[in-house]
Design a protein around this motif. Structure first.
Motif, PDB file in Angstrom:
ATOM      1  N   SER A 176      13.751   4.696   2.190  1.00  0.00           N
ATOM      2  CA  SER A 176      13.808   5.967   2.919  1.00  0.00           C
ATOM      3  C   SER A 176      13.300   5.671   4.320  1.00  0.00           C
ATOM      4  O   SER A 176      12.131   5.897   4.624  1.00  0.00           O
ATOM      5  CB  SER A 176      12.962   7.048   2.242  1.00  0.00           C
ATOM      6  OG  SER A 176      11.629   6.618   2.092  1.00  0.00           O
ATOM      7  N   ARG A 177      14.157   5.114   5.160  1.00  0.00           N
ATOM      8  CA  ARG A 177      13.743   4.603   6.461  1.00  0.00           C
ATOM      9  C   ARG A 177      12.998   5.662   7.264  1.00  0.00           C
ATOM     10  O   ARG A 177      13.482   6.772   7.476  1.00  0.00           O
ATOM     11  CB  ARG A 177      14.960   4.099   7.244  1.00  0.00           C
ATOM     12  CG  ARG A 177      15.729   2.986   6.558  1.00  0.00           C
ATOM     13  CD  ARG A 177      14.848   1.778   6.240  1.00  0.00           C
ATOM     14  NE  ARG A 177      14.355   1.096   7.424  1.00  0.00           N
ATOM     15  CZ  ARG A 177      15.025   0.138   8.054  1.00  0.00           C
ATOM     16  NH1 ARG A 177      16.202  -0.272   7.611  1.00  0.00           N
ATOM     17  NH2 ARG A 177      14.504  -0.428   9.123  1.00  0.00           N
ATOM     18  N   GLY A 178      11.812   5.301   7.679  1.00  0.00           N
ATOM     19  CA  GLY A 178      11.002   6.199   8.489  1.00  0.00           C
ATOM     20  C   GLY A 178      10.096   7.115   7.696  1.00  0.00           C
ATOM     21  O   GLY A 178       9.184   7.718   8.263  1.00  0.00           O
ATOM     22  N   ASN A 179      10.321   7.257   6.387  1.00  0.00           N
ATOM     23  CA  ASN A 179       9.503   8.143   5.563  1.00  0.00           C
ATOM     24  C   ASN A 179       8.583   7.298   4.674  1.00  0.00           C
ATOM     25  O   ASN A 179       8.934   6.948   3.553  1.00  0.00           O
ATOM     26  CB  ASN A 179      10.372   9.053   4.695  1.00  0.00           C
ATOM     27  CG  ASN A 179      11.087  10.120   5.512  1.00  0.00           C
ATOM     28  OD1 ASN A 179      10.587  10.538   6.549  1.00  0.00           O
ATOM     29  ND2 ASN A 179      12.242  10.543   5.046  1.00  0.00           N
ATOM     30  N   GLU A 180       7.412   6.968   5.186  1.00  0.00           N
ATOM     31  CA  GLU A 180       6.482   6.143   4.420  1.00  0.00           C
ATOM     32  C   GLU A 180       5.852   6.956   3.297  1.00  0.00           C
ATOM     33  O   GLU A 180       5.337   8.055   3.540  1.00  0.00           O
ATOM     34  CB  GLU A 180       5.393   5.603   5.336  1.00  0.00           C
ATOM     35  CG  GLU A 180       4.359   4.759   4.625  1.00  0.00           C
ATOM     36  CD  GLU A 180       3.312   4.212   5.568  1.00  0.00           C
ATOM     37  OE1 GLU A 180       2.201   3.917   5.104  1.00  0.00           O
ATOM     38  OE2 GLU A 180       3.602   4.093   6.778  1.00  0.00           O
ATOM     39  N   PRO A 181       5.883   6.443   2.064  1.00  0.00           N
ATOM     40  CA  PRO A 181       5.252   7.168   0.962  1.00  0.00           C
ATOM     41  C   PRO A 181       3.735   7.116   1.074  1.00  0.00           C
ATOM     42  O   PRO A 181       3.186   6.220   1.718  1.00  0.00           O
ATOM     43  CB  PRO A 181       5.732   6.413  -0.281  1.00  0.00           C
ATOM     44  CG  PRO A 181       5.959   5.024   0.211  1.00  0.00           C
ATOM     45  CD  PRO A 181       6.470   5.171   1.622  1.00  0.00           C
ATOM     46  N   PRO A 182       3.043   8.065   0.464  1.00  0.00           N
ATOM     47  CA  PRO A 182       1.579   8.034   0.492  1.00  0.00           C
ATOM     48  C   PRO A 182       1.048   6.874  -0.335  1.00  0.00           C
ATOM     49  O   PRO A 182       1.678   6.431  -1.298  1.00  0.00           O
ATOM     50  CB  PRO A 182       1.181   9.376  -0.126  1.00  0.00           C
ATOM     51  CG  PRO A 182       2.342   9.745  -0.997  1.00  0.00           C
ATOM     52  CD  PRO A 182       3.563   9.222  -0.297  1.00  0.00           C
ATOM     53  N   SER A 183      -0.112   6.369   0.048  1.00  0.00           N
ATOM     54  CA  SER A 183      -0.748   5.306  -0.712  1.00  0.00           C
ATOM     55  C   SER A 183      -1.283   5.856  -2.025  1.00  0.00           C
ATOM     56  O   SER A 183      -1.943   6.895  -2.052  1.00  0.00           O
ATOM     57  CB  SER A 183      -1.888   4.701   0.111  1.00  0.00           C
ATOM     58  OG  SER A 183      -2.649   3.800  -0.654  1.00  0.00           O
ATOM     59  N   LEU A 184      -1.000   5.166  -3.121  1.00  0.00           N
ATOM     60  CA  LEU A 184      -1.482   5.596  -4.426  1.00  0.00           C
ATOM     61  C   LEU A 184      -2.828   4.987  -4.783  1.00  0.00           C
ATOM     62  O   LEU A 184      -3.624   5.589  -5.497  1.00  0.00           O
ATOM     63  CB  LEU A 184      -0.481   5.212  -5.522  1.00  0.00           C
ATOM     64  CG  LEU A 184       0.914   5.825  -5.477  1.00  0.00           C
ATOM     65  CD1 LEU A 184       1.701   5.416  -6.718  1.00  0.00           C
ATOM     66  CD2 LEU A 184       0.847   7.337  -5.372  1.00  0.00           C
ATOM     67  N   PRO A 189     -11.181  -0.701  -6.162  1.00  0.00           N
ATOM     68  CA  PRO A 189     -11.377  -1.487  -7.392  1.00  0.00           C
ATOM     69  C   PRO A 189     -10.890  -0.720  -8.613  1.00  0.00           C
ATOM     70  O   PRO A 189     -11.136   0.479  -8.743  1.00  0.00           O
ATOM     71  CB  PRO A 189     -12.898  -1.694  -7.422  1.00  0.00           C
ATOM     72  CG  PRO A 189     -13.316  -1.628  -5.992  1.00  0.00           C
ATOM     73  CD  PRO A 189     -12.421  -0.585  -5.367  1.00  0.00           C
ATOM     74  N   GLY A 190     -10.175  -1.418  -9.482  1.00  0.00           N
ATOM     75  CA  GLY A 190      -9.592  -0.775 -10.650  1.00  0.00           C
ATOM     76  C   GLY A 190      -8.170  -0.308 -10.433  1.00  0.00           C
ATOM     77  O   GLY A 190      -7.443  -0.030 -11.392  1.00  0.00           O
ATOM     78  N   CYS A 191      -7.761  -0.174  -9.144  1.00  0.00           N
ATOM     79  CA  CYS A 191      -6.376   0.207  -8.819  1.00  0.00           C
ATOM     80  C   CYS A 191      -5.949   1.476  -9.563  1.00  0.00           C
ATOM     81  O   CYS A 191      -4.821   1.573 -10.054  1.00  0.00           O
ATOM     82  CB  CYS A 191      -5.423  -0.938  -9.137  1.00  0.00           C
ATOM     83  SG  CYS A 191      -5.877  -2.524  -8.395  1.00  0.00           S
ATOM     84  N   LEU A 192      -6.846   2.450  -9.639  1.00  0.00           N
ATOM     85  CA  LEU A 192      -6.582   3.663 -10.411  1.00  0.00           C
ATOM     86  C   LEU A 192      -5.458   4.477  -9.784  1.00  0.00           C
ATOM     87  O   LEU A 192      -5.455   4.726  -8.581  1.00  0.00           O
ATOM     88  CB  LEU A 192      -7.855   4.504 -10.496  1.00  0.00           C
ATOM     89  CG  LEU A 192      -7.809   5.729 -11.403  1.00  0.00           C
ATOM     90  CD1 LEU A 192      -7.634   5.304 -12.861  1.00  0.00           C
ATOM     91  CD2 LEU A 192      -9.077   6.554 -11.231  1.00  0.00           C
ATOM     92  N   VAL A 193      -4.505   4.895 -10.607  1.00  0.00           N
ATOM     93  CA  VAL A 193      -3.418   5.764 -10.173  1.00  0.00           C
ATOM     94  C   VAL A 193      -3.495   7.060 -10.967  1.00  0.00           C
ATOM     95  O   VAL A 193      -3.346   7.060 -12.180  1.00  0.00           O
ATOM     96  CB  VAL A 193      -2.039   5.091 -10.398  1.00  0.00           C
ATOM     97  CG1 VAL A 193      -0.909   6.068 -10.072  1.00  0.00           C
ATOM     98  CG2 VAL A 193      -1.908   3.848  -9.535  1.00  0.00           C
ATOM     99  N   THR A 194      -3.777   8.156 -10.284  1.00  0.00           N
ATOM    100  CA  THR A 194      -3.828   9.461 -10.946  1.00  0.00           C
ATOM    101  C   THR A 194      -2.790  10.432 -10.394  1.00  0.00           C
ATOM    102  O   THR A 194      -2.621  11.524 -10.905  1.00  0.00           O
ATOM    103  CB  THR A 194      -5.222  10.099 -10.798  1.00  0.00           C
ATOM    104  OG1 THR A 194      -5.544  10.202  -9.410  1.00  0.00           O
ATOM    105  CG2 THR A 194      -6.274   9.252 -11.503  1.00  0.00           C
ATOM    106  N   THR A 195      -2.118  10.029  -9.319  1.00  0.00           N
ATOM    107  CA  THR A 195      -1.044  10.813  -8.713  1.00  0.00           C
ATOM    108  C   THR A 195       0.071   9.849  -8.357  1.00  0.00           C
ATOM    109  O   THR A 195      -0.196   8.762  -7.862  1.00  0.00           O
ATOM    110  CB  THR A 195      -1.522  11.523  -7.443  1.00  0.00           C
ATOM    111  OG1 THR A 195      -2.689  12.289  -7.745  1.00  0.00           O
ATOM    112  CG2 THR A 195      -0.446  12.450  -6.903  1.00  0.00           C
ATOM    113  N   ARG A 196       1.301  10.228  -8.630  1.00  0.00           N
ATOM    114  CA  ARG A 196       2.407   9.318  -8.368  1.00  0.00           C
ATOM    115  C   ARG A 196       3.606  10.055  -7.815  1.00  0.00           C
ATOM    116  O   ARG A 196       3.733  11.272  -7.948  1.00  0.00           O
ATOM    117  CB  ARG A 196       2.807   8.576  -9.641  1.00  0.00           C
ATOM    118  CG  ARG A 196       3.311   9.467 -10.763  1.00  0.00           C
ATOM    119  CD  ARG A 196       3.835   8.645 -11.917  1.00  0.00           C
ATOM    120  NE  ARG A 196       4.951   7.824 -11.485  1.00  0.00           N
ATOM    121  CZ  ARG A 196       5.542   6.906 -12.254  1.00  0.00           C
ATOM    122  NH1 ARG A 196       5.064   6.671 -13.469  1.00  0.00           N
ATOM    123  NH2 ARG A 196       6.557   6.211 -11.804  1.00  0.00           N
ATOM    124  N   SER A 197       4.488   9.296  -7.160  1.00  0.00           N
ATOM    125  CA  SER A 197       5.730   9.850  -6.632  1.00  0.00           C
ATOM    126  C   SER A 197       6.740  10.026  -7.758  1.00  0.00           C
ATOM    127  O   SER A 197       6.871   9.171  -8.633  1.00  0.00           O
ATOM    128  CB  SER A 197       6.299   8.910  -5.566  1.00  0.00           C
ATOM    129  OG  SER A 197       7.618   9.254  -5.250  1.00  0.00           O
TER     130      SER A 197
END
Length: 268
Positions: A176-184, A189-197
């Protein structure tokens, strides 16, 4: 919610989710023996390739202690700003992801985020890049000292990366050129993901696995272990086309480095 501090970017709508446990991967898996370059460059989805690194000595030699013992005094970064910086010096700093690059001779390096590294030549006997990944525009190594280190969302032409030591969590989003996704993961530490695209994919890359990211897929990485090292590169159909001249103030070619004017500095 993780994104309460910023607006939702069109094309990257997000949703909350249960914390992602280690080991999940939403990418299709292919065996190394079944891959050829034409098929790979035409594939439009990220994939995991297994079996490509079975005979690499790197799996035995690139642990933290053995890496420092064998290669600690070798130069990892070589630039106009800091001169020669050894691997051991870089690894003394925790919470840092160190990237070193080798590019085609006519291409540019950048002191801030694409520094030149002769180290890939130093350890060349420890790995073998499959033919379907060559030629490359950029060849690079990443060494992380500290859990959670990695790269923020970025996109570029087709690329591969092998996790040699340490596991790596990936968040991937369609082009999606120009539309950077938010950092997850935000290098936590732990690389926790609680919200996703809703349009994104998640994958925990295991040691020895190769990931292929097609042209201009956004990707963010996060190291799940206290130490990690891997190599990768950028390659695409017109990889050998002429390059644009260096223009930015902090860009340089390898033959402009004082050391390389009197010593051999390897390039792609």
């Amino acid at each position: 919610a993780l994104w309460a501090r910023g607006p939702v970017i069109p094309g990257h709508e997000v949703e909350t989710c249960e914390p992602v446990e280690f080991g999940a991967c939403e990418l299709e898996v292919f065996e190394h023996a079944a891959i050829n370059r034409t098929w790979l460059l035409g594939h439009t989805q990220p994939i995991i390739i297994r079996g490509a690194t079975t005979d690499w000595k790197a799996h035995e030699l690139w642990g933290l202690d053995s890496m420092v013992e064998r290669y600690g005094e070798a130069t990892f970064h070589l630039d106009n700003r800091a001169g020669a910086v050894s691997l051991a010096k870089l690894l003394r700093r925790s919470g840092k992801y160190n990237m070193g690059h080798v590019v085609q001779r006519s291409d540019c390096y950048k002191e801030t985020y694409r520094p030149y590294s002769p180290f890939l030549e130093t350890v060349a006997a420890d790995y073998r890049v499959p033919e379907y990944l060559q030629p490359m525009k950029t060849f690079q190594m990443g060494i992380g000292n500290g859990g959670g280190v990695g790269v923020p969302p970025e996109e570029h032409p087709g690329a591969w990366f092998v996790a040699v030591k340490g596991r790596k969590r990936w968040s991937l989003h369609p082009p999606s050129r120009g539309n950077e996704p938010p950092s997850l993961m935000r290098n936590q530490p732990g690389c926790l993901v609680t919200t996703r695209s809703k349009s994104g994919l998640l994958c925990d890359q295991l040691e020895g696995d190769m990931i292929w990211v097609p042209d201009f897929w956004w990707h963010e990485t996060c190291g799940m272990d206290a130490y990690s090292v891997g190599i990768g590169g950028i390659t695409y159909e017109s990889v050998s086309a002429p390059s644009a001249p260096c223009r930015a103030a902090d860009e340089y070619r390898v033959d402009e480095l004082p050391y390389c004017k009197t010593n051999k500095c390897p390039t792609l």
